[in-house]
Design a protein around this motif. Structure first.
Motif, PDB file in Angstrom:
ATOM      1  N   SER A 101       0.792  -1.575   0.328  1.00  0.00           N
ATOM      2  CA  SER A 101      -0.024  -0.274  -0.147  1.00  0.00           C
ATOM      3  C   SER A 101       0.871   1.638  -0.044  1.00  0.00           C
ATOM      4  CB  SER A 101      -1.225   0.148   1.018  1.00  0.00           C
ATOM      5  OG  SER A 101      -0.413   0.196   2.484  1.00  0.00           O
ATOM      6  N   VAL A 102       1.854   0.797   0.572  1.00  0.00           N
ATOM      7  CA  VAL A 102       3.354   2.562   1.033  1.00  0.00           C
ATOM      8  C   VAL A 102       3.836   2.144  -0.151  1.00  0.00           C
ATOM      9  CG1 VAL A 102       5.217   3.096   1.782  1.00  0.00           C
ATOM     10  CG2 VAL A 102       2.998   1.872   3.647  1.00  0.00           C
TER      11      VAL A 102
ATOM     12  N   THR B  43       3.954   5.068  -5.231  1.00  0.00           N
ATOM     13  CA  THR B  43       4.457   5.323  -6.524  1.00  0.00           C
ATOM     14  C   THR B  43       2.853   6.253  -7.593  1.00  0.00           C
ATOM     15  OG1 THR B  43       4.823   2.927  -7.159  1.00  0.00           O
ATOM     16  CG2 THR B  43       3.672   4.128  -8.925  1.00  0.00           C
ATOM     17  N   ILE B  44       2.011   6.845  -6.620  1.00  0.00           N
ATOM     18  CA  ILE B  44       1.417   7.354  -7.115  1.00  0.00           C
ATOM     19  C   ILE B  44       1.727   8.914  -7.481  1.00  0.00           C
ATOM     20  CG2 ILE B  44      -0.620   9.057  -7.000  1.00  0.00           C
ATOM     21  CD1 ILE B  44      -2.090   6.483  -6.111  1.00  0.00           C
TER      22      ILE B  44
ATOM     23  N   ASP C 219      -0.581  19.261 -14.740  1.00  0.00           N
ATOM     24  CA  ASP C 219      -2.050  19.534 -14.946  1.00  0.00           C
ATOM     25  C   ASP C 219      -2.512  18.297 -13.166  1.00  0.00           C
ATOM     26  OD1 ASP C 219      -1.676  18.355 -16.511  1.00  0.00           O
ATOM     27  OD2 ASP C 219      -3.118  19.201 -17.885  1.00  0.00           O
ATOM     28  N   GLY C 220      -1.774  17.348 -13.388  1.00  0.00           N
ATOM     29  CA  GLY C 220      -1.330  16.326 -12.606  1.00  0.00           C
ATOM     30  C   GLY C 220      -2.551  14.611 -13.613  1.00  0.00           C
ATOM     31  N   PHE C 221      -3.495  14.314 -12.579  1.00  0.00           N
ATOM     32  CA  PHE C 221      -3.627  13.286 -13.757  1.00  0.00           C
ATOM     33  C   PHE C 221      -5.094  12.863 -12.910  1.00  0.00           C
ATOM     34  CE2 PHE C 221       0.401  12.299 -13.661  1.00  0.00           C
ATOM     35  CZ  PHE C 221       0.727  11.765 -15.686  1.00  0.00           C
ATOM     36  N   GLY C 222      -6.301  12.470 -13.663  1.00  0.00           N
ATOM     37  CA  GLY C 222      -7.559  11.764 -13.039  1.00  0.00           C
ATOM     38  C   GLY C 222      -6.973  10.511 -12.443  1.00  0.00           C
ATOM     39  N   VAL C 223      -8.325   9.573 -12.355  1.00  0.00           N
ATOM     40  CA  VAL C 223      -8.475   8.751 -11.565  1.00  0.00           C
ATOM     41  C   VAL C 223      -8.274   7.663 -12.573  1.00  0.00           C
ATOM     42  CG1 VAL C 223      -9.930   6.659 -10.280  1.00  0.00           C
ATOM     43  CG2 VAL C 223      -9.442   9.554  -9.292  1.00  0.00           C
TER      44      VAL C 223
ATOM     45  N   ASN D 136      -7.840  -1.085  -9.423  1.00  0.00           N
ATOM     46  CA  ASN D 136      -9.377  -0.721  -9.960  1.00  0.00           C
ATOM     47  C   ASN D 136      -8.818   0.717 -10.022  1.00  0.00           C
ATOM     48  OD1 ASN D 136     -10.012  -0.486  -7.028  1.00  0.00           O
ATOM     49  ND2 ASN D 136      -9.323  -3.716  -7.186  1.00  0.00           N
ATOM     50  N   LYS D 137     -10.108   1.437 -10.169  1.00  0.00           N
ATOM     51  CA  LYS D 137     -10.265   2.500  -9.173  1.00  0.00           C
ATOM     52  C   LYS D 137     -10.489   3.114  -8.068  1.00  0.00           C
ATOM     53  CE  LYS D 137     -12.314   4.665 -14.347  1.00  0.00           C
ATOM     54  NZ  LYS D 137     -13.111   5.540 -14.667  1.00  0.00           N
ATOM     55  N   SER D 138     -11.366   2.144  -7.454  1.00  0.00           N
ATOM     56  CA  SER D 138     -11.926   2.151  -6.060  1.00  0.00           C
ATOM     57  C   SER D 138     -10.566   1.992  -5.027  1.00  0.00           C
ATOM     58  CB  SER D 138     -12.499   1.290  -5.353  1.00  0.00           C
ATOM     59  OG  SER D 138     -11.935  -0.593  -5.828  1.00  0.00           O
ATOM     60  N   SER D 139      -9.043   0.975  -5.407  1.00  0.00           N
ATOM     61  CA  SER D 139      -8.609   1.121  -5.015  1.00  0.00           C
ATOM     62  C   SER D 139      -7.501   2.452  -4.891  1.00  0.00           C
ATOM     63  CB  SER D 139      -7.241   0.156  -5.541  1.00  0.00           C
ATOM     64  OG  SER D 139      -7.929  -0.922  -4.832  1.00  0.00           O
ATOM     65  N   ILE D 140      -7.243   3.866  -6.068  1.00  0.00           N
ATOM     66  CA  ILE D 140      -7.081   4.559  -6.450  1.00  0.00           C
ATOM     67  C   ILE D 140      -7.731   5.566  -5.687  1.00  0.00           C
ATOM     68  CG2 ILE D 140      -6.090   6.454  -8.160  1.00  0.00           C
ATOM     69  CD1 ILE D 140      -4.213   3.698  -8.715  1.00  0.00           C
TER      70      ILE D 140
END
Length: 251
Positions: free
Chosen positions: A4-5, A10-11, A20-24, A34-38
């Motif tokens: 998890s760390v 990494t994120i 300007d960043g990143f989307g999910v 999966n998106k929920s984990s992100i």
């Protein structure tokens, strides 16, 4: 390694690569999660201020917590402590006297000195101040200071003659400083003490400003032009590594 760390870090690294960043969805694809984990990881990082979400684009980018931590890190950096491994390596390679010098109150200040394995009598001592215009480290620092500051130093301290080789003319000094800046290193030709020659290279901090210099000093009989030419490459390499360690990023 804690997964998890690892994912969270990494994120952070990925997000830091784009202003300007990143989307999910993008992050989920890059990390193959999966998106929920992100979402959960981003929520945790956001709560601690390491990540923030743009209210309009909904993309995630670095948070201001990094600025605070970076400032604390840079404030805590001790140039003498950071430089020591590099100074010892130079001493081992050269067997000559190694100095770490900083600029303070219009003078060069020796904040570290390694004696090497060869016998050499010099005036330098840790904590002692030295003139800027006739030492290799001093001239190297001068080369990267604003011209107005150099003129102020000359006006206040003058260009006193220490040996017959000392530069005592402002025009000659600036010519020498231009050469140092062009080459990336400075040489002292028995300008401070007769019988001793030195070569120095600059150290830069995280703001890109001159932070100090490292010099190698030895008797003129050993410090020939050919040897200085060899030593300066290793010296510049070490100073570049130390500058990087201090947060300097070359353009």
């Amino acid at each position: 390694m804690i997964k998890s760390v690892d994912k969270a870090l990494t994120i952070i690294k990925i997000v830091s690569t784009r202003r300007d960043g990143f989307g999910v969805t993008e992050l989920a694809e890059k990390l193959e999660l999966n998106k929920s984990s992100i979402f959960r990881i981003l929520a945790t990082l956001t709560a601690h201020g390491f990540i923030e979400q743009d209210s309009e684009t909904k993309k995630y980018r670095l948070g201001y917590q990094y600025l605070e931590l970076s400032a604390k890190l840079l404030d805590s950096i001790d140039i003498r402590k950071e430089a020591m491994p590099f100074l010892r390596e130079l001493e081992k390679i050269t067997n000559e006297v190694i100095h770490l010098v900083i600029y303070s109150q219009k003078e060069a200040v020796y904040i570290e000195k390694l004696e090497g394995n060869e016998t050499l009598r010099m005036h330098s001592q840790v904590g002692k101040r030295a003139p800027m215009h006739c030492t290799s480290a001093g001239k190297t620092i001068l080369a990267y200071l604003p011209k107005e500051e150099v003129l102020s130093i000359v006006e206040q301290k003058g260009l006193p003659q220490h040996t017959k080789n000392t530069i005592t003319n402002t025009e000659d000094l600036f010519k020498n400083l231009d050469e140092i800046k062009n080459k990336g290193y400075g040489i002292e030709q028995e300008e401070n003490e007769l019988g001793i020659r030195c070569v120095a290279a600059p150290i830069f901090n995280h703001t890109g400003k001159i932070a100090g210099a490292i010099s190698i000093s030895g008797p003129s009989i050993r410090m020939s032009e050919a040897r200085i030419s060899t030593l300066k490459d290793e010296l510049m390499k070490v100073c570049n590594m130390l500058s990087t360690r201090l947060g300097y990023k070359k353009d």
